[in-house]
Design a protein around this motif. Structure first.
Motif, PDB file in Angstrom:
ATOM      1  N   TYR A 151       0.955  -1.086  -0.174  1.00 31.24           N
ATOM      2  CA  TYR A 151       0.176  -0.103  -0.077  1.00 31.24           C
ATOM      3  C   TYR A 151       0.837   1.163  -0.121  1.00 31.24           C
ATOM      4  N   LYS A 152       0.316   2.580  -0.463  1.00 25.17           N
ATOM      5  CA  LYS A 152       0.669   3.622  -0.256  1.00 25.17           C
ATOM      6  C   LYS A 152       0.375   4.149   1.089  1.00 25.17           C
ATOM      7  N   ILE A 153       1.367   4.490   1.681  1.00 18.36           N
ATOM      8  CA  ILE A 153       1.259   5.166   3.143  1.00 18.36           C
ATOM      9  C   ILE A 153       1.443   6.601   3.338  1.00 18.36           C
ATOM     10  N   VAL A 154       0.285   7.298   4.201  1.00 18.34           N
ATOM     11  CA  VAL A 154       0.649   8.615   4.721  1.00 18.34           C
ATOM     12  C   VAL A 154       0.492   8.602   6.184  1.00 18.34           C
ATOM     13  N   ILE A 155       1.589   9.167   6.873  1.00 17.62           N
ATOM     14  CA  ILE A 155       1.250   9.098   8.386  1.00 17.62           C
ATOM     15  C   ILE A 155       1.119  10.464   8.843  1.00 17.62           C
ATOM     16  N   THR A 156       0.032  10.711   9.688  1.00 12.81           N
ATOM     17  CA  THR A 156      -0.104  11.946  10.331  1.00 12.81           C
ATOM     18  C   THR A 156      -0.035  11.636  11.762  1.00 12.81           C
ATOM     19  N   HIS A 157       0.040  12.522  12.699  1.00  8.83           N
ATOM     20  CA  HIS A 157       0.266  12.459  14.121  1.00  8.83           C
ATOM     21  C   HIS A 157      -0.249  13.545  14.776  1.00  8.83           C
ATOM     22  N   GLY A 158      -0.179  13.227  16.167  1.00  7.70           N
ATOM     23  CA  GLY A 158      -0.351  14.232  17.219  1.00  7.70           C
ATOM     24  C   GLY A 158       0.709  15.034  17.605  1.00  7.70           C
ATOM     25  N   ASN A 159       0.618  16.106  18.645  1.00 12.10           N
ATOM     26  CA  ASN A 159       1.924  16.524  19.099  1.00 12.10           C
ATOM     27  C   ASN A 159       1.634  17.444  20.531  1.00 12.10           C
ATOM     28  N   GLY A 160       0.494  17.227  20.975  1.00  4.31           N
ATOM     29  CA  GLY A 160      -0.022  17.786  22.154  1.00  4.31           C
ATOM     30  C   GLY A 160       1.037  17.760  23.127  1.00  4.31           C
ATOM     31  N   THR A 191       7.491  20.709  16.394  1.00  2.00           N
ATOM     32  CA  THR A 191       7.011  19.340  16.918  1.00  2.00           C
ATOM     33  C   THR A 191       6.980  18.517  15.385  1.00  2.00           C
ATOM     34  N   GLN A 192       6.684  19.341  14.441  1.00  2.00           N
ATOM     35  CA  GLN A 192       6.233  18.566  13.272  1.00  2.00           C
ATOM     36  C   GLN A 192       7.520  17.783  12.931  1.00  2.00           C
ATOM     37  N   GLY A 193       8.629  18.559  12.821  1.00  2.00           N
ATOM     38  CA  GLY A 193      10.140  18.056  12.419  1.00  2.00           C
ATOM     39  C   GLY A 193      10.501  17.188  13.525  1.00  2.00           C
ATOM     40  N   GLN A 194      10.224  17.493  14.916  1.00  2.00           N
ATOM     41  CA  GLN A 194      10.920  16.612  15.810  1.00  2.00           C
ATOM     42  C   GLN A 194      10.288  15.038  15.734  1.00  2.00           C
ATOM     43  N   VAL A 229      -1.528  31.656  12.481  1.00  2.00           N
ATOM     44  CA  VAL A 229      -2.302  32.103  13.696  1.00  2.00           C
ATOM     45  C   VAL A 229      -2.020  31.341  14.778  1.00  2.00           C
ATOM     46  N   GLU A 230      -2.374  31.977  15.950  1.00  2.00           N
ATOM     47  CA  GLU A 230      -2.708  31.522  17.395  1.00  2.00           C
ATOM     48  C   GLU A 230      -3.460  30.422  17.591  1.00  2.00           C
ATOM     49  N   ALA A 231      -3.167  29.172  17.225  1.00  2.00           N
ATOM     50  CA  ALA A 231      -4.411  28.329  17.344  1.00  2.00           C
ATOM     51  C   ALA A 231      -3.908  27.114  16.960  1.00  2.00           C
ATOM     52  N   VAL A 232      -4.463  25.902  17.269  1.00  2.00           N
ATOM     53  CA  VAL A 232      -4.226  24.599  17.054  1.00  2.00           C
ATOM     54  C   VAL A 232      -5.257  23.738  16.407  1.00  2.00           C
ATOM     55  N   ILE A 233      -5.090  22.899  15.379  1.00  4.14           N
ATOM     56  CA  ILE A 233      -6.002  22.359  14.646  1.00  4.14           C
ATOM     57  C   ILE A 233      -6.136  20.724  15.315  1.00  4.14           C
ATOM     58  N   ASP A 234      -7.406  20.240  15.210  1.00  2.00           N
ATOM     59  CA  ASP A 234      -7.492  18.890  15.668  1.00  2.00           C
ATOM     60  C   ASP A 234      -6.950  17.934  14.421  1.00  2.00           C
ATOM     61  N   LYS A 235      -5.962  17.147  15.018  1.00  2.00           N
ATOM     62  CA  LYS A 235      -5.296  16.381  13.890  1.00  2.00           C
ATOM     63  C   LYS A 235      -6.049  15.235  13.188  1.00  2.00           C
ATOM     64  N   ASP A 236      -7.174  14.802  13.652  1.00  2.00           N
ATOM     65  CA  ASP A 236      -8.056  13.981  13.050  1.00  2.00           C
ATOM     66  C   ASP A 236      -8.716  14.614  11.937  1.00  2.00           C
ATOM     67  N   LEU A 237      -9.177  15.973  12.402  1.00  2.00           N
ATOM     68  CA  LEU A 237      -9.931  16.962  11.302  1.00  2.00           C
ATOM     69  C   LEU A 237      -8.869  17.036  10.076  1.00  2.00           C
ATOM     70  N   ALA A 238      -7.923  17.466  10.380  1.00  2.00           N
ATOM     71  CA  ALA A 238      -6.798  17.699   9.374  1.00  2.00           C
ATOM     72  C   ALA A 238      -6.610  16.504   8.559  1.00  2.00           C
ATOM     73  N   SER A 239      -6.432  15.517   9.080  1.00  2.00           N
ATOM     74  CA  SER A 239      -6.283  14.039   8.365  1.00  2.00           C
ATOM     75  C   SER A 239      -7.302  13.631   7.566  1.00  2.00           C
ATOM     76  N   SER A 240      -8.471  13.995   8.006  1.00  2.00           N
ATOM     77  CA  SER A 240      -9.522  13.924   7.058  1.00  2.00           C
ATOM     78  C   SER A 240      -9.822  14.989   5.997  1.00  2.00           C
ATOM     79  N   ILE A 241      -9.420  15.860   6.128  1.00  2.00           N
ATOM     80  CA  ILE A 241      -9.221  16.797   4.893  1.00  2.00           C
ATOM     81  C   ILE A 241      -8.363  16.362   4.103  1.00  2.00           C
TER      82      ILE A 241
END
Length: 184
Positions: free
Chosen positions: A11-20, A48-51, A169-181
């Motif tokens: 399969y082709k793989i895309v990995i998303t993750h949290g960072n809280g 944190t994305q890079g880390q 902007v000063e905000a955080v995005i839900d990782k599951d919603l971003a993964s869905s998009i």
């Protein structure tokens, strides 16, 4: 990572993750030291994305080698911007708690929005709905070239489109919603 390594054979793989927790640790470090300038939340998100991307890549590389895939499978971590609407209602009433806990006395001295939690007060930021992933075309191309792509870490860096450029902007995005998009 062993399961992802095995899946990458078919399969082709895309990995998303949290960072809280990682964002929380960096915010705690900032709060405990006034000797260095404070970093904006979008910079902390990028860090944190890079880390975490580095840690995932390292573990994935080991797992691929364990099953005999030595350098054949390519992977990449992509720092990802996620567009949000500057008029999202979440900006009017920030409710997402992040960072360290404060006592009522400590909280009274702080200049940003706070919410009361069971363990004390915490900084509150907006959590707007993600609209699109800025790097979606690049991600699609990388997947087409058989890369395993690590992206949208922590929901991505929230940006608004203003005057022909993106601005964090000063905000955080839900990782599951971003993964869905991203999946759409």
């Amino acid at each position: 990572m062993r399961q992802i390594a095995k899946l990458s054979k078919k399969y082709k793989i895309v990995i998303t993750h949290g960072n809280g927790p990682q964002v929380g640790n960096l915010l705690l470090q900032q709060e405990s030291c006034d000797a260095v300038p404070k970093m904006p939340l979008e910079i902390i998100g990028a860090m944190t994305q890079g880390q975490i991307g580095y840690m995932l890549e390292s573990s994935l590389d080991d797992a691929l080698m364990e099953i005999g895939i030595n350098g054949e499978q390519q992977f990449v971590t992509l720092i990802s911007y996620v567009v949000v609407d500057e008029n999202d209602p979440g900006f009017q009433n920030p409710t997402k708690p992040i960072g360290p806990f404060y006592t009522a006395e400590e909280a009274a001295k702080l200049s940003y929005n706070l919410v009361k939690t069971d363990n004390g007060y915490r900084r509150a930021v907006a959590s707007p709905k993600p609209l699109t992933i800025v790097e979606r075309r690049e991600i699609k191309k990388l997947i087409g070239m058989d890369f395993i792509v690590i992206c949208c870490g922590g929901g991505g860096i929230p940006v608004i489109h203003k005057e022909r450029k993106f601005r964090g902007v000063e905000a955080v995005i839900d990782k599951d919603l971003a993964s869905s998009i991203l999946a759409q």
